[in-house]
Scaffold this active site. Sequence first.
Site, PDB file in Angstrom:
ATOM      1  NE  ARG A   1      -3.965   1.921   2.425  1.00 43.77           N
ATOM      2  CZ  ARG A   1      -4.032   2.839   3.389  1.00 43.77           C
ATOM      3  NH1 ARG A   1      -3.148   2.829   4.379  1.00 43.77           N
ATOM      4  NH2 ARG A   1      -4.976   3.761   3.369  1.00 43.77           N
TER       5      ARG A   1
ATOM      6  CG  ASN B   1      -1.266   8.916   2.788  1.00 39.02           C
ATOM      7  OD1 ASN B   1      -1.692   7.921   2.200  1.00 39.02           O
ATOM      8  ND2 ASN B   1      -0.608   9.877   2.173  1.00 39.02           N
TER       9      ASN B   1
ATOM     10  CG  HIS C   1      -8.240  -4.102  -1.084  1.00 43.58           C
ATOM     11  ND1 HIS C   1      -9.305  -3.235  -1.136  1.00 43.58           N
ATOM     12  CD2 HIS C   1      -7.131  -3.321  -0.972  1.00 43.58           C
ATOM     13  CE1 HIS C   1      -8.860  -1.990  -1.064  1.00 43.58           C
ATOM     14  NE2 HIS C   1      -7.547  -2.022  -0.962  1.00 43.58           N
TER      15      HIS C   1
END
Length: 324
Positions: free
Chosen positions: A68, A100, A199
């Site tokens: 990520r 973030n 994911h």
Amino acid sequence: MAHYYSSSAVLAAIRYYLLFSLFVGMVSANLLSPLFYERTCPNALTTIKSAVDSAVSREPRMGASLLRLHFHDCFVQGCDASVLLDDTANFIGEKTAFPNINSLRGFEVIDTIKSQLENMCPGVVSCADIVTVAARDSVVALGGPSWFLLLGRTDSTTANLSAANSDLPSPALNLSGLISAFSNKGFTAQEMVALSGSHTIGQARCEIFRDRIYNETNIDSSYATSLKSNCPSTGGDDNLGPLDVTSPTSFDNSYFENLLRKKGLLHSDQQLFNGGSTDFQVVAYSSDLGSFQKDFANAMVKMGNLSPLTGTSGQIRINCRKVN
């Protein structure tokens, strides 16, 4: 004397020439090379892999976090390690951007790798390349595919908080928004679906999926109920839920299988299989692991080549958290 060659041999030669030309074009255009550190820091890649393997072994979730980190770096002014820069009194980085803050992880692993490489080859290996290689090695460590990397990126001296807030796809996006967000970076809808397959590993915070499990209807009811025990309607924002309820630490295609059963954790996940144009791609990947992994790897190569800085257009940071 005339020489005759079979049509298959001619076609093979043409294919080789075209692939070689494409490869040379990529290297020439970006000044990147798979052998960039071959002479200047020959143990760079094995050092990164060893550190990633160790970190993922200690905490499997770290593999998803490092993947990520690469994505959030590359989608904001290219793969330039801008995401690693800390805020200072006179500098604003990207770490406080909404996508973030309180969620991006792995910075300490990158710091450790950078420290090791600085001891071995001072001022040679960029933070941007470390993040890029670490993402690939994280996927491999969790059973996923490997892919070919071009190296030689340099590090930015700037960051872009507003672009981090605007360019990174929100988990609240509908399918059209997802397609648009990835299209803006040059990705097709199919590549977007493949990249969403990341994911299949990792966790998300309750705050991000609360609305889905309490208010949406395109979700398996027993699945939603199971999530509510650790994600109350109020409070518990930082409690975690697996993005892939079946195998959250294995890089496989069960993420897509879950979508078919309406077990996508995020709103944006289930949008990929919700009666829209990407349904067929989800079905295809759910039944063909090899196809998913090949498309994912190819899309990751493309992501790693988003607007890299090379040569004197950037620098080799000594500390990944601050400009030299």
